[in-house]
Design a protein around this motif. Structure first.
Motif, PDB file in Angstrom:
ATOM      1  N   ASP A 127      25.933  13.289  60.299  1.00 44.85           N
ATOM      2  CA  ASP A 127      25.367  12.670  61.493  1.00 44.85           C
ATOM      3  C   ASP A 127      26.170  11.743  61.945  1.00 44.85           C
ATOM      4  N   ILE A 128      26.513  11.423  63.144  1.00 48.88           N
ATOM      5  CA  ILE A 128      27.372  10.726  64.002  1.00 48.88           C
ATOM      6  C   ILE A 128      26.587   9.972  64.964  1.00 48.88           C
ATOM      7  N   ALA A 169      34.269   7.291  64.854  1.00 46.77           N
ATOM      8  CA  ALA A 169      34.266   8.670  65.377  1.00 46.77           C
ATOM      9  C   ALA A 169      35.111   9.554  65.655  1.00 46.77           C
ATOM     10  N   LEU A 220      37.407  10.629  61.859  1.00 48.11           N
ATOM     11  CA  LEU A 220      36.667  10.751  60.782  1.00 48.11           C
ATOM     12  C   LEU A 220      37.556  10.964  59.086  1.00 48.11           C
ATOM     13  N   VAL A 231      26.460  19.325  62.451  1.00 52.38           N
ATOM     14  CA  VAL A 231      27.072  18.103  62.674  1.00 52.38           C
ATOM     15  C   VAL A 231      25.866  17.749  63.586  1.00 52.38           C
ATOM     16  N   SER A 260      24.636  14.715  66.583  1.00 56.57           N
ATOM     17  CA  SER A 260      25.049  13.242  67.129  1.00 56.57           C
ATOM     18  C   SER A 260      24.059  13.204  68.488  1.00 56.57           C
ATOM     19  N   VAL A 313      34.455  14.573  69.623  1.00 55.61           N
ATOM     20  CA  VAL A 313      33.902  15.836  69.485  1.00 55.61           C
ATOM     21  C   VAL A 313      35.128  16.612  68.783  1.00 55.61           C
ATOM     22  N   GLU A 316      36.825  15.814  66.437  1.00 52.64           N
ATOM     23  CA  GLU A 316      36.641  15.581  65.022  1.00 52.64           C
ATOM     24  C   GLU A 316      35.328  16.167  64.546  1.00 52.64           C
ATOM     25  N   MET A 317      34.519  16.254  65.276  1.00 52.09           N
ATOM     26  CA  MET A 317      32.976  16.907  64.888  1.00 52.09           C
ATOM     27  C   MET A 317      33.435  18.621  64.506  1.00 52.09           C
ATOM     28  N   LEU A 364      33.250  20.825  60.953  1.00 49.65           N
ATOM     29  CA  LEU A 364      32.422  21.801  60.738  1.00 49.65           C
ATOM     30  C   LEU A 364      33.062  23.099  60.101  1.00 49.65           C
ATOM     31  N   LEU A 379      27.163  22.284  66.020  1.00 44.45           N
ATOM     32  CA  LEU A 379      27.002  21.026  66.662  1.00 44.45           C
ATOM     33  C   LEU A 379      25.913  20.885  67.551  1.00 44.45           C
ATOM     34  N   PHE A 433      23.892  18.228  69.474  1.00 43.27           N
ATOM     35  CA  PHE A 433      23.795  16.714  70.149  1.00 43.27           C
ATOM     36  C   PHE A 433      23.144  16.517  71.675  1.00 43.27           C
TER      37      PHE A 433
END
Length: 245
Positions: free
Chosen positions: A82-83, A121, A124, A134, A136, A161, A163-164, A168, A174, A176
Motif C-alpha cells: 500500500d502506498i 513513491a 520505491l 498494490v 493506493s 504509478v 513504480e507501482m 507488481l 493495481l 487505486f
C-alpha cells in the motif's frame, strides 16, 4: 439530496449531514439529564447534547474502501503493497494480510505483519515484481506537489504509478482511487491534481482495466461517466482496478 444541501449548493456550499433535533428529544434530554445527575453511579455528569438518529452517514471514503475491499476479497493476494492510503484502510488489511506500507513521512508500526517503509513513491526501495496487489487510495494526485514533505516534481504522479507497476508481479493488480472531472483537468496547487478520464487511462496504458467506477459527491453514490461533475475546479472520485500483463 437533503433540502438543506440543495439550498447551500446555490451558494457553493455543502452540508454533509443535516439533522434537526426533535422537540420530544430535547424534552426527554432535559428530564433524563436531571435523573442522571441524581443516579450517576459514580460518574460526574455534564451537558454535551448529541442527536445522531436517522440515516447512517455515508461518505466518499466509504465507497472508495468498498470498491477496494471487494477486489481484495476476490483476488486474495498473498502479499500487498500500500502506498499512501488512509491508515484505517491499512489497519483493516492487516487483520488478514501481510502488508508492506510506503509513506514519505516516517512512521513506526507496532504490528508484526506490517513492513513499514519510509521512502518517496517515485523511487520505491523495493524489488521488481514482488507484490500480487498494490493499493493506493486517494494518493497519486498528491505525489510531487510537496504537500507531505516530498520533493516538487511535475511528473511525480507518473513516476509513482510507473513504480507501482514495476513492483507488481505479472498478473498482479493495481487498485487505486483519485480525483476526476469532466471539466478541464486542474491542479489545486499544492493540494492535489484533478484528472480527466483520459489522463487516468494514460497513466495505466501498460495495464489492462478490470473495473472502474465513478463516485459523484453531490449525489452520494457511484454514477455513470456522464454523471461526473463538469463544474470548473469541482472534482468527483475515480476508482479503478487494473491488471499487469
Amino acid at each position: 439530496m437533503h433540502p438543506v444541501n440543495r439550498l447551500l449548493r446555490n451558494f457553493g456550499l455543502r452540508l454533509t449531514s443535516a439533522r434537526i433535533i426533535p422537540w420530544e428529544f430535547k424534552a426527554n434530554y432535559k428530564r433524563f439529564f436531571e435523573e442522571a445527575k441524581r443516579n450517576k453511579r459514580g460518574f460526574d455528569v455534564f451537558k454535551e447534547m448529541y442527536y445522531d438518529a436517522g440515516y447512517h452517514p455515508v461518505e466518499q471514503v466509504d465507497f472508495e474502501l468498498t470498491f477496494a475491499s471487494q477486489h481484495i476479497s476476490e483476488l486474495k493476494p498473498s502479499n500487498i503493497l500500500d502506498i499512501g492510503s488512509q491508515r484505517h484502510w491499512i489497519i483493516g488489511l492487516l487483520a488478514q494480510y501481510h502488508v508492506t506500507t510506503v509513506d514519505v513521512r516516517y512512521r513506526k508500526s507496532e504490528l508484526k505483519n506490517e513492513n513499514a517503509v519510509t521512502c518517496d513513491a517515485k523511487q520505491l526501495k523495493l524489488p521488481n515484481a514482488s507484490f500480487e496487489a498494490v493499493t493506493s487510495l486517494c494518493a497519486i494526485e498528491h505525489f510531487g506537489l510537496g504537500r507531505y514533505g516530498d520533493d516538487f516534481d511535475h511528473d511525480g504522479d507518473k513516476k509513482a504509478v510507473n513504480e507501482m507497476i514495476r513492483v507488481l508481479k505479472p498478473g498482479g493488480h493495481l487498485i487505486f482511487s483519485t480525483a476526476i472531472t469532466r471539466a478541464h483537468p486542474a491542479i489545486a496547487f499544492n493540494g492535489h491534481r484533478i484528472y480527466s478520464h483520459q489522463m487516468i487511462k494514460d497513466l495505466c496504458a501498460n495495464l489492462t482495466c478490470v473495473e472502474e467506477k465513478f463516485f459523484n459527491k453531490e449525489m452520494g453514490r457511484f454514477c455513470s461517466w456522464e454523471e461526473v461533475g463538469v463544474a470548473p475546479k469541482h472534482w468527483d472520485v475515480y476508482c479503478g482496478c487494473w491488471k499487469k500483463r
